[in-house]
Design an enzyme around this catalytic site. Structure first.
Site, short mmCIF file in Angstrom:
data_model
loop_
_atom_site.label_atom_id
_atom_site.label_comp_id
_atom_site.label_asym_id
_atom_site.label_seq_id
_atom_site.Cartn_x
_atom_site.Cartn_y
_atom_site.Cartn_z
CB SER A 1 -2.62 85.96 57.10
OG SER A 1 -3.70 86.42 56.12
CD GLU B 1 -1.67 91.98 69.19
OE1 GLU B 1 -2.09 91.13 70.03
OE2 GLU B 1 -1.54 92.26 67.94
CB CYS C 1 -5.39 89.52 64.29
SG CYS C 1 -6.66 89.92 62.95
NE ARG D 1 -6.91 87.31 54.48
CZ ARG D 1 -6.77 87.80 53.18
NH1 ARG D 1 -7.23 87.36 52.13
NH2 ARG D 1 -6.12 89.04 53.27
CB ILE E 1 -8.08 95.29 63.41
CG1 ILE E 1 -7.97 96.24 64.84
CG2 ILE E 1 -7.70 96.14 62.33
CD1 ILE E 1 -6.63 96.68 65.22
NE ARG E 2 -9.20 94.57 55.98
CZ ARG E 2 -10.43 94.49 55.22
NH1 ARG E 2 -11.47 95.12 55.55
NH2 ARG E 2 -10.40 93.72 54.23
CG HIS F 1 -5.05 92.77 67.33
ND1 HIS F 1 -3.86 92.37 66.47
CD2 HIS F 1 -6.11 92.72 66.39
CE1 HIS F 1 -4.35 92.30 65.28
NE2 HIS F 1 -5.71 92.61 64.99
N1 GLN Z 1 -7.18 90.79 57.82
C1 GLN Z 1 -5.88 90.42 58.03
C2 GLN Z 1 -5.37 89.08 57.42
O1 GLN Z 1 -6.02 88.65 56.53
C3 GLN Z 1 -5.84 90.36 59.58
C4 GLN Z 1 -5.85 91.47 60.36
C5 GLN Z 1 -5.31 91.73 61.47
O2 GLN Z 1 -4.12 91.05 61.87
N2 GLN Z 1 -5.69 92.80 62.28
O3 GLN Z 1 -4.43 88.82 57.60
#
Ligand code: GLN
Length: 217
Positions: free
Chosen positions: A56, A187, A86, A115, A144-145, A185
């Protein structure tokens, strides 16, 4: 009665950084015409927009450099359907915790997101999530994160929560009007139900805007 024709819809994917290609493919297989959006002129040509997963802070920086922050905010404010996954969820939040101080978003959903919320041990994981309004079995949601949602405003509908494990109960899917966001996600998996659902949302909103313009005649 003759079957009503299904309106053709064109959905853009914000193509600054992240998993743009995966969203383009998912939207196409969900029945939309999909195209990349990188400039304000391209934004004008789409009926709805997807903001992909990625980073982001980078998407924010590039959106600013490409002069897209205000045009996207204006279209969301005018009711264009938008879906963020995400990093895209973070871009749609009105408040971000643990963001970079200079990170900017589009807004659209009255919520506070954190986040990288799931912590280091659970950077990436899969968990079942049921989404309100999307029939069928739970999604095998890929995180994912990912962010989670810590607070939602009055007009925000919670569509899904994590159901198992240490993060059980956390909000990971929300909707406010035509703006939808998920921490995970869809996708990246073969499950196209969420993209189909979003394509339908765009179709319905096109129908309504046609009705509105007919009313004006
Ligand atoms: N950690 C990412 C962020 O802060 C987001 C991770 C993701 O889109 N898979 O934007």
């Amino acid at each position: 009665m003759p079957a009503r024709s299904v309106p053709e819809v064109t959905i853009g994917v914000l193509a600054l950084q992240g998993d743009v290609r995966e969203h383009l493919l998912a939207l196409t297989s969900a029945g939309a015409s999909a195209r990349r959006v990188r400039r304000a002129e391209e934004l004008e040509q789409v009926d709805g927009l997807v903001i992909p997963g990625g980073e982001s802070t980078t998407i924010s920086k590039l959106a600013d450099e490409f002069g897209l922050l205000d045009p996207v905010r204006k279209r969301i404010g005018a009711g264009m359907p938008v879906y963020g996954s995400c990093a895209g969820m973070i871009m749609l939040a009105t408040e971000v915790l643990d963001g970079r101080p200079d990170q900017q978003g589009f807004g659209g959903i009255e919520m506070t997101v954190r986040r990288n919320a799931f912590g280091r041990q659970v950077d990436s994981f899969e968990a079942p999530v049921e989404i309100v309004g999307v029939p069928g079995p739970s999604f095998s949601a890929v995180f994912i994160r990912a962010p989670w949602v810590e607070r939602v405003g009055d007009g925000v509908e919670v569509l899904g929560r994590v159901t198992e494990g240490p993060a059980a109960g956390r909000i990971v899917a929300v909707r406010q009007g035509n703006a939808v966001a998920t921490s995970f996600h869809p996708e990246l998996t073969g499950d196209r139900r969420l993209h189909r659902w979003f394509v339908d949302l765009v179709r319905q909103s096109e129908d309504r805007s046609e009705e509105r313009s007919e009313e004006r005649v």
